[in-house]
Write an enzyme that holds these catalytic residues in place. Sequence first.
Site, PDB file in Angstrom:
ATOM      1  N   ARG A 182       0.858  -1.184   0.000  1.00 24.54           N
ATOM      2  CA  ARG A 182       0.000   0.000   0.000  1.00 24.54           C
ATOM      3  C   ARG A 182       0.895   1.235   0.000  1.00 24.54           C
ATOM      4  NH1 ARG A 182      -3.533  -2.864  -1.255  1.00 24.54           N
ATOM      5  NH2 ARG A 182      -5.543  -3.188  -0.244  1.00 24.54           N
ATOM      6  N   GLU A 230      -3.803   7.540  -4.473  1.00 29.72           N
ATOM      7  CA  GLU A 230      -4.211   7.011  -5.781  1.00 29.72           C
ATOM      8  C   GLU A 230      -5.523   7.652  -6.238  1.00 29.72           C
ATOM      9  OE1 GLU A 230      -4.316   2.760  -5.221  1.00 29.72           O
ATOM     10  OE2 GLU A 230      -2.196   2.711  -4.682  1.00 29.72           O
ATOM     11  N   HIS A 260      -1.793   0.203  -9.597  1.00 22.74           N
ATOM     12  CA  HIS A 260      -2.411  -0.690  -8.588  1.00 22.74           C
ATOM     13  C   HIS A 260      -3.123  -1.860  -9.278  1.00 22.74           C
ATOM     14  CE1 HIS A 260      -4.214  -0.884  -4.272  1.00 22.74           C
ATOM     15  NE2 HIS A 260      -4.033  -2.095  -4.767  1.00 22.74           N
TER      16      HIS A 260
HETATM   17  O1  LIG Z   1      -4.639  -4.332  -3.366  1.00 29.66           O
HETATM   18  C1  LIG Z   1      -5.257  -5.337  -3.534  1.00 29.66           C
HETATM   19  C2  LIG Z   1      -5.875  -6.088  -2.483  1.00 29.66           C
HETATM   20  O2  LIG Z   1      -5.896  -5.648  -1.340  1.00 29.66           O
HETATM   21  O3  LIG Z   1      -6.379  -7.171  -2.784  1.00 29.66           O
END
Ligand SMILES: O=CC(=O)O
Length: 315
Positions: free
Chosen positions: A234, A263, A281
Site C-alpha cells: 500500500r 491514488e 495498482h
Molecule cells: O490491493 C489489492 C488487495 O488488497 O487485494
Amino acid sequence: MESIGVLLTCPMYTNLHEELEKRFNLFKLWNFSSFKSFSQTHANSVRALVCDTKIGANANTIDSLPSLEIVSTYGVGLDKIDLKKCREKGIRVANTPDVLTDDVADLAIAHALAVFRKIPHSDGYVKNGLWKHSEYPLTTKFSGKSVGIVGLGRIGSAIAKRAAAFGCPVSYHSRSEKSEAGSSYKYYPNILDLAANSQILVVACALTEETRHIVNREVIDALGPKGVIINIGRGPIINQRELVSALVEGRLGGAGLDVFEHEPDVPEELMSLENVVLTPHVGTDTVETCNDMADLVIANLEAHFSGKPLLTPVL
Ligand SMILES: O=CC(=O)O
C-alpha cells in the site's frame, strides 16, 4: 436470495457486478448522487456491502446502514474497512486471500526485473527508433541481489520463494519471527537493519497504524543510492515525499511502484525517471484472479445468508 439488499461501493469488475445482480437486490452506489441520498431511501434494505481497495467501509457508512450484517471485500487488504466498528456491531467481514497471492508476487518480481534491466525504458528505446543510432547502455543484474521483504505473510512468502529461485539471498522484517521461514530467510527485528543489509527492499505488509510510513527517510538512506524499493503493498507504508526526494536527489537507486499514497494521483517528479517503473495498482488484476476473487466474494455472501461458515472470514 433475490430480495437481499447488497450495496456495491464503486465499479469493480463487470463479471462480479453481473453475478451479484443475478443473485441479490444489487444497489450500485455510483448510480446515486451521494451516499446520503442513497441512504435516505435504501439504508434499511442493505444487508451486505461489497467494497474494494478504492472505496471501503468506514465508520460513517457502517453506522448509516442499520441492517448491515456482512462486509465482503473484493481484495485482501483491510485498510479501508473500519474493523473496530464492525467488531463492535457484530458485522461479519470476509476478504479474498490466497487466490491473488501468485499474481501480486509475480508483479513484485516483474517490477524488480523492470527496474534493474530497464525494460520499459529500453522498450521505448526500440519503439522510438533510437536503436538505429546507438546501442542501449548497460543495465544492472537482478539475479543474486539481496532481497529484504517487509512483511512475510502469504504474499511476502510467495515473493521470497520467487526471489530465492533467482538466487537472491532473502531476509525479512515482520512483527515477529516466522517459524516456518526456518533457516532459509534471515529475520531482522528492525526494518532499518533489514534495509542496511539489502539491495532491494520489497514492501509486502498490510497497511496498519503500525506500518504507516514505516519506510521513512532513515530506511531509504540505509538502503542507499544503489538500493531499489519495490512496493506492491500500500502506498502509505512508504513516506512518499521522502521516497520522491530520495529518487530525485539520487539517494536511492530506483523504485518499482504499484501503489501510491493518494491514488490515482502519482507525483509528477516520478514521470520522467528512467529508474522508476510505475503501474496503476494492478497487482491482482488478471482475468483469472479477478474471476477467482469475484467467486469468493459471492461464495462468502451466499455462505453467510445460508447460515454456513464463511469461506475466508476476517471477523
Ligand atoms: O490491493 C489489492 C488487495 O488488497 O487485494
